[in-house]
Motif scaffolding. Structure first.
Motif, mmCIF file in Angstrom:
data_model
loop_
_atom_site.group_PDB
_atom_site.id
_atom_site.type_symbol
_atom_site.label_atom_id
_atom_site.label_comp_id
_atom_site.label_asym_id
_atom_site.label_seq_id
_atom_site.Cartn_x
_atom_site.Cartn_y
_atom_site.Cartn_z
ATOM 1 N N HIS A 1 0.833 -1.200 0.000
ATOM 2 C CA HIS A 1 0.000 0.000 0.000
ATOM 3 C C HIS A 1 0.869 1.252 0.000
ATOM 4 N N ILE A 2 1.919 1.216 0.818
ATOM 5 C CA ILE A 2 2.757 2.394 1.046
ATOM 6 C C ILE A 2 4.227 1.993 1.016
ATOM 7 N N CYS A 3 5.053 2.832 0.394
ATOM 8 C CA CYS A 3 6.504 2.668 0.436
ATOM 9 C C CYS A 3 7.118 3.937 1.017
ATOM 10 N N ILE A 4 8.056 3.777 1.925
ATOM 11 C CA ILE A 4 8.810 4.898 2.485
ATOM 12 C C ILE A 4 10.264 4.682 2.103
ATOM 13 N N ILE A 5 10.775 5.534 1.239
ATOM 14 C CA ILE A 5 12.094 5.303 0.641
ATOM 15 C C ILE A 5 12.989 6.519 0.812
ATOM 16 N N ARG A 6 14.287 6.292 0.609
ATOM 17 C CA ARG A 6 15.293 7.356 0.683
ATOM 18 C C ARG A 6 15.901 7.562 -0.705
ATOM 19 N N GLY A 7 16.428 8.768 -0.926
ATOM 20 C CA GLY A 7 17.086 9.051 -2.195
ATOM 21 C C GLY A 7 16.146 9.677 -3.199
ATOM 22 N N GLU A 8 16.093 9.088 -4.392
ATOM 23 C CA GLU A 8 15.225 9.606 -5.449
ATOM 24 C C GLU A 8 13.798 9.111 -5.250
ATOM 25 N N LYS A 9 12.828 9.952 -5.621
ATOM 26 C CA LYS A 9 11.433 9.573 -5.464
ATOM 27 C C LYS A 9 11.038 8.495 -6.466
ATOM 28 N N LEU A 10 9.940 7.852 -6.217
ATOM 29 C CA LEU A 10 9.415 6.803 -7.089
ATOM 30 C C LEU A 10 8.538 7.454 -8.152
ATOM 31 N N LYS A 11 9.024 7.470 -9.381
ATOM 32 C CA LYS A 11 8.341 8.201 -10.447
ATOM 33 C C LYS A 11 7.045 7.526 -10.884
ATOM 34 N N GLU A 12 6.931 6.204 -10.664
ATOM 35 C CA GLU A 12 5.743 5.471 -11.112
ATOM 36 C C GLU A 12 4.572 5.578 -10.145
ATOM 37 N N ALA A 13 4.735 6.327 -9.065
ATOM 38 C CA ALA A 13 3.697 6.412 -8.039
ATOM 39 C C ALA A 13 3.567 7.851 -7.558
ATOM 40 N N VAL A 14 2.545 8.095 -6.744
ATOM 41 C CA VAL A 14 2.437 9.386 -6.058
ATOM 42 C C VAL A 14 3.540 9.436 -5.008
ATOM 43 N N SER A 15 4.397 10.456 -5.061
ATOM 44 C CA SER A 15 5.518 10.569 -4.131
ATOM 45 C C SER A 15 5.472 11.923 -3.440
ATOM 46 N N LYS A 16 5.467 11.900 -2.114
ATOM 47 C CA LYS A 16 5.448 13.136 -1.338
ATOM 48 C C LYS A 16 6.671 13.179 -0.424
ATOM 49 N N LEU A 17 7.332 14.334 -0.431
ATOM 50 C CA LEU A 17 8.545 14.500 0.369
ATOM 51 C C LEU A 17 8.186 14.622 1.849
ATOM 52 N N LEU A 18 8.787 13.774 2.680
ATOM 53 C CA LEU A 18 8.556 13.835 4.121
ATOM 54 C C LEU A 18 9.560 14.775 4.799
ATOM 55 N N PHE A 19 10.845 14.606 4.474
ATOM 56 C CA PHE A 19 11.864 15.505 5.027
ATOM 57 C C PHE A 19 13.188 15.298 4.304
ATOM 58 N N GLU A 20 14.091 16.269 4.477
ATOM 59 C CA GLU A 20 15.447 16.172 3.947
ATOM 60 C C GLU A 20 16.411 16.014 5.116
ATOM 61 N N ASP A 21 17.298 15.034 5.002
ATOM 62 C CA ASP A 21 18.183 14.626 6.088
ATOM 63 C C ASP A 21 19.624 15.035 5.749
ATOM 64 N N PRO A 22 20.163 16.121 6.342
ATOM 65 C CA PRO A 22 21.523 16.562 6.021
ATOM 66 C C PRO A 22 22.570 15.507 6.377
ATOM 67 N N LEU A 23 23.624 15.428 5.574
ATOM 68 C CA LEU A 23 24.710 14.488 5.799
ATOM 69 C C LEU A 23 25.912 15.194 6.435
ATOM 70 N N TYR A 24 26.604 14.470 7.327
ATOM 71 C CA TYR A 24 27.806 14.968 7.985
ATOM 72 C C TYR A 24 28.879 13.891 7.908
ATOM 73 N N ILE A 25 30.132 14.328 7.876
ATOM 74 C CA ILE A 25 31.238 13.382 7.960
ATOM 75 C C ILE A 25 31.856 13.509 9.343
ATOM 76 N N PHE A 26 31.952 12.387 10.044
ATOM 77 C CA PHE A 26 32.449 12.338 11.421
ATOM 78 C C PHE A 26 33.789 11.626 11.489
ATOM 79 N N ASP A 27 34.537 11.946 12.542
ATOM 80 C CA ASP A 27 35.794 11.248 12.817
ATOM 81 C C ASP A 27 36.148 11.501 14.273
ATOM 82 N N THR A 28 37.042 10.694 14.790
ATOM 83 C CA THR A 28 37.569 10.958 16.130
ATOM 84 C C THR A 28 38.708 11.954 16.078
#
Length: 286
Positions: free
Chosen positions: A140-167
């Motif tokens: 019924h529902i797919c929740i995915i990351r990255g590119e939206k699913l073009k073959e279906a109704v796709s609504k953006l939930l949120f954008e998740d910023p990326l960080y690079i970590f190290d010690t």
């Protein structure tokens, strides 16, 4: 044959092993083997050939798998029709969800949903977004990351910023040479990281790559000083105050992982689906 037998047959075909299926359906391996033998006795046909790597359907097995899919689909259809015809929200809600979202956000979302609509049965599958996209018509529902699913109704939930970590610190105007730890994800995530590293090759050089399965393992390896790790903000909040990190940016814009909710046209006519979509769209993720 019960509907549960047909569902088990389909799961055996999907997973490919008795052991793997037993882990997913949460019953013992001998019990799965016994039920498969019952089904083969029922049809008086061998349904699978047991190879060293997987279960391969026999010609008879392929016919019965097709029949099993029809039986399960018809069962779901009649449940949905009954749910629509009544004033009460009930029936089955099938969700395929990115592993990260299912671990970080979905428990609380589903907890509130099932408390509000206790008669709805939840059928949840988790995995990598690329795999979910290939099978999106089964849910019924797919929740995915990255590119939206073009073959279906796709609504953006949120954008998740990326960080690079190290010690170790990220010094200005100085080359940093460290291993890069990466976790199993879809290709779009790896492409984003590789693209960012390419544009910052004068500052950061990866001397080797360490690949792990889970994002939690990736975090632990980074905390043990084994190398750098690129992590989304949604799972790295507690790390921000403890470890050196740099936001991924290109041309002054943050590099983010988009999260989408996708569904086929018309599926919101099912009350249990519509109520879930309304609820998740009102969720504050970050």
């Amino acid at each position: 044959m019960k509907i549960e037998d047909y569902e088990l047959l389909l799961k055996l075909h999907e997973v490919g092993t008795v052991r793997g299926t037993a882990k997913i359906v949460l019953i013992s391996q001998p019990a799965v083997t016994q039920r498969l033998k019952y089904m083969e006795d029922y049809f008086n046909k061998q349904l699978f050939i047991r190879t060293s790597k997987s279960l391969v359907p026999t010609p008879a097995g392929e016919l019965i798998l097709t029949h099993a899919r029809k039986v399960v689909d018809q069962e779901e259809a009649i449940k949905s029709a009954l749910a629509q015809s009544s004033g009460e929200v009930q029936g089955t809600l099938s969700i395929a969800c990115s592993s990260l979202i299912s671990q970080r956000f979905l428990p609380s979302i589903l907890g509130e949903y099932t408390q509000t609509f206790p008669k709805v049965e939840i059928d949840l599958v988790t995995g990598i977004s690329e795999d979910i996209k290939r099978e999106f018509k089964n849910y019924h529902i797919c929740i995915i990351r990255g590119e939206k699913l073009k073959e279906a109704v796709s609504k953006l939930l949120f954008e998740d910023p990326l960080y690079i970590f190290d010690t170790e610190p990220f010094p200005d105007n100085q080359m940093k040479e460290r291993p890069l730890i990466s976790f199993k994800s879809d290709d779009s995530m790896h492409d984003q990281v590789d693209n960012w590293l390419y544009h910052h090759q004068d500052n950061i050089k990866t001397i080797k790559k360490i690949s792990v399965d889970q994002i939690e393992t990736c975090k632990q390896f980074m905390q043990e000083g084994l190398g750098m790790a690129v992590l989304p903000e949604s799972v790295s909040g507690p790390l921000m105050d403890k470890y050196p990190h740099v936001p991924l940016q290109l041309d002054g814009q943050p590099v983010t992982r988009k999260t989408w909710i996708c569904y086929q046209e018309g599926v919101r006519s099912l009350p249990q689906v519509d109520r879930f979509i309304v609820g998740i769209e009102q969720t504050a993720f970050l």
